[in-house]
Scaffold this active site. Structure first.
Site, mmCIF file in Angstrom:
data_model
loop_
_atom_site.group_PDB
_atom_site.id
_atom_site.type_symbol
_atom_site.label_atom_id
_atom_site.label_comp_id
_atom_site.label_asym_id
_atom_site.label_seq_id
_atom_site.Cartn_x
_atom_site.Cartn_y
_atom_site.Cartn_z
ATOM 1 N N LYS A 93 -20.924 -25.903 -68.536
ATOM 2 C CA LYS A 93 -20.769 -25.683 -69.967
ATOM 3 C C LYS A 93 -20.876 -24.185 -70.247
ATOM 4 O O LYS A 93 -21.547 -23.447 -69.522
ATOM 5 C CB LYS A 93 -21.870 -26.456 -70.709
ATOM 6 C CG LYS A 93 -21.723 -26.523 -72.225
ATOM 7 C CD LYS A 93 -22.808 -27.430 -72.800
ATOM 8 C CE LYS A 93 -22.754 -27.509 -74.323
ATOM 9 N NZ LYS A 93 -23.811 -28.404 -74.868
ATOM 10 N N SER A 178 -22.303 -31.806 -78.267
ATOM 11 C CA SER A 178 -21.629 -30.524 -78.192
ATOM 12 C C SER A 178 -20.983 -30.240 -76.840
ATOM 13 O O SER A 178 -20.247 -29.276 -76.681
ATOM 14 C CB SER A 178 -22.628 -29.402 -78.493
ATOM 15 O OG SER A 178 -23.655 -29.354 -77.483
ATOM 16 N N SER A 202 -26.396 -34.279 -76.874
ATOM 17 C CA SER A 202 -25.142 -33.567 -76.624
ATOM 18 C C SER A 202 -24.530 -33.823 -75.261
ATOM 19 O O SER A 202 -23.433 -33.340 -74.987
ATOM 20 C CB SER A 202 -25.341 -32.059 -76.815
ATOM 21 O OG SER A 202 -25.498 -31.752 -78.179
#
Length: 526
Positions: A93, A178, A202
């Protein structure tokens, strides 16, 4: 083909020489290119960055093949010959710090924010270092909501990610957030696993929406060093994979105490099959071998009554009931349990997370961290000063430090981040601290107490991961209601507040339906 194999089988084949890392990496890079329209990856700099990343991944795979070949020729027990991820492409990420040689400098760590666009960090996150040290091929950074604030991956400098389950009939579907980019990268077959971060859901929520496994370990199981902070008492590095066994192996590779993060747990997690060699253990995991419960042979599964909320979609309820029946059929005991403070979990989480975000993001001011904006919009003059003219030349008024900070944060942060900073700052203000932040901390203790009492009588809790299946990106744009978006985390925030371990496991979609994830929650440290 090679892309359809579990991670552990690929790593085993690479170690044995049956496959090579270059072959596996080339297949993943081709798939990444073919699915680039899904927007899983964040490549600042466009085609030049993509080319540099592909070249870096290929060179890394070649180096791993050479190392493995040398170890096999010498009949030595090299580290890579014992690694569970040697030669396996994995993504990170965009809020994980990386420095060369892990990833080339052309791939910055921007956390989905304009204020960090182009920022290159001088060090790497601990989990990234451990993956690299174990022989993983890191292939890039994935798209995300800005500073991990959001549940649709639409609050970002990058375009929203598109769920691979989108069809012409549904239109583009949200991948959740997210960590939506990491979820899409795994679901689309571009990588075998990806790292996300889970503050209030997330990792688990996008995993449920895209039909992959999403693991949030216990708080402190994985080091947060090098993970850009959102809510420090809640943030957890998380894992996306297509198989539970793969997530378990990655957790084992990355876990362990880290002197750079004092919240990390000592030691590694207890392995499911500690007496078996690596290959046999992963085979047993893949075959869904039974796991002993902590009170005997029969697993005791709790169904929290308070998780039956009105927001639950019909097919999610149906899958929840069916999963409970399946667990009973294989020998588990399924019992109801009470968690009376669950209804306060979401507002409690939002107050605490936003307050911590307000503090953590104060450093991005254009002076200490991040990009700097010095030009004042419209050339405004400071009160009491005149631009004037001296010696026939126009004099430029230098902005004050307050003006630089204001302009930097105004242009660098997106609307959702600004909203959360304001809410968090309000909760921490002298007038509101006792009524909001202190009360939220007291409620957090009560919520954790609910989990502690449940785990005295059950081994795990079973709940849906998300109250609904994936929504359309059009509806996200049309509604633009932050409260409705926050409700996507109603099932996941409780475990985050308690620091518990939780995993979202995909369930077969109903006829013509979308993926549904079921969440298993275990006590912290389990």
């Amino acid at each position: 083909g090679v892309l359809g194999l579990p991670l552990w089988k690929v790593a085993t084949a690479v170690r044995s020489g049956e496959m090579n890392a270059q072959q596996v990496t080339a297949a993943c890079l081709d798939q990444l290119h073919a699915t680039s329209w899904l927007g899983a990856f964040s490549f600042e700099g466009g085609e030049d960055t993509v080319a540099a990343m592909r070249a870096h991944a290929r060179e890394r795979a070649r180096a791993i093949d050479l190392s493995l070949s040398s170890s096999r020729a010498d009949s030595s027990e090299g580290d890579l010959l014992r690694s569970a991820v040697a030669g396996v492409p994995i993504a990170l990420k965009a809020n994980y710090c990386t420095a060369p040689p892990l990833l080339p400098s052309v791939n910055p760590t921007n956390a989905g924010s304009g204020i960090l666009r182009g920022v290159r960090t001088p060090y790497s996150a601990t989990v990234a270092e451990r993956l690299y040290g174990a022989g993983a091929v890191l292939v890039g950074k994935t798209a995300m909501d800005e500073f991990a604030m959001g549940s649709t991956t639409s609050h970002s400098v990058d375009p929203p990610c598109i769920n691979p389950y989108s069809t012409e009939e549904t239109g583009p579907l949200s991948a959740g957030g997210s960590s939506g980019g990491s979820a899409v990268a795994v679901a689309s077959g571009a990588v075998y696993a990806a790292m996300g971060s889970d503050t209030g859901g997330s990792v688990r929520q996008p995993a449920a929406w895209t039909g992959v496994v999403g693991l949030k370990p216990s708080y402190g199981r994985l080091s947060r060093h090098g993970l850009i902070a959102f809510g420090s008492s809640l943030d957890c590095p998380g894992i996306f994979a297509r198989h539970v066994a793969d997530a378990a192996l990655l957790l084992d590779v990355m876990s362990g105490e880290d002197a750079r993060d004092p919240t990390t747990m000592r030691g590694r997690p207890a392995e499911v099959f500690p007496t078996l060699p690596l290959n046999d253990r992963t085979t047993a995991l893949d075959a869904n071998a039974g796991v002993k419960a902590k009170r005997g042979e029969r697993l005791r599964v709790g169904i929290p009554e308070e998780y039956w909320v009105e927001e639950l979609a019909g097919q999610v309820v149906e899958r929840w009931r069916e999963t409970a029946r399946v667990l009973e059929d294989v020998g588990a005991e399924v019992v109801p349990c009470r968690m009376p403070h669950t209804r306060y979990a979401l507002p409690t989480y939002l107050i605490i997370a936003n307050a911590e975000a307000s503090s953590n993001l104060a450093r991005y001011d254009g002076v200490r961290y991040g990009n700097r904006v010095e030009e004042r919009e419209g050339g405004r003059e400071r009160e009491g000063e005149s631009s004037g003219k001296r010696k026939g030349r126009e004099e430029t008024v230098q902005p004050t430090i307050e003006e630089v900070m204001t302009a930097t944060r105004d242009l660098g942060f997106g609307p959702e981040v600004k909203r959360r900073i304001l809410l968090g700052t309000f909760a921490l203000s002298k007038e509101s601290y006792k009524d909001f932040f202190l009360k939220a901390q007291q409620l957090r203790a009560l919520i954790k107490g609910d989990f502690d009492r449940c785990f005295e009588t059950v081994d795990v809790l079973l709940t849906p991961t998300s109250p609904t299946t994936a929504c359309t990106l059009a509806s996200v744009k049309e509604e633009a209601d932050p409260v409705q978006e926050y409700l996507n985390d109603v099932m996941t925030t409780g475990a985050s507040l308690a620091g518990a371990a939780a995993i979202s496991v995909p369930q077969p979609a109903l006829a013509g339906g979308l993926p549904v994830g079921m969440q298993l929650i275990a006590d912290r440290g389990r």
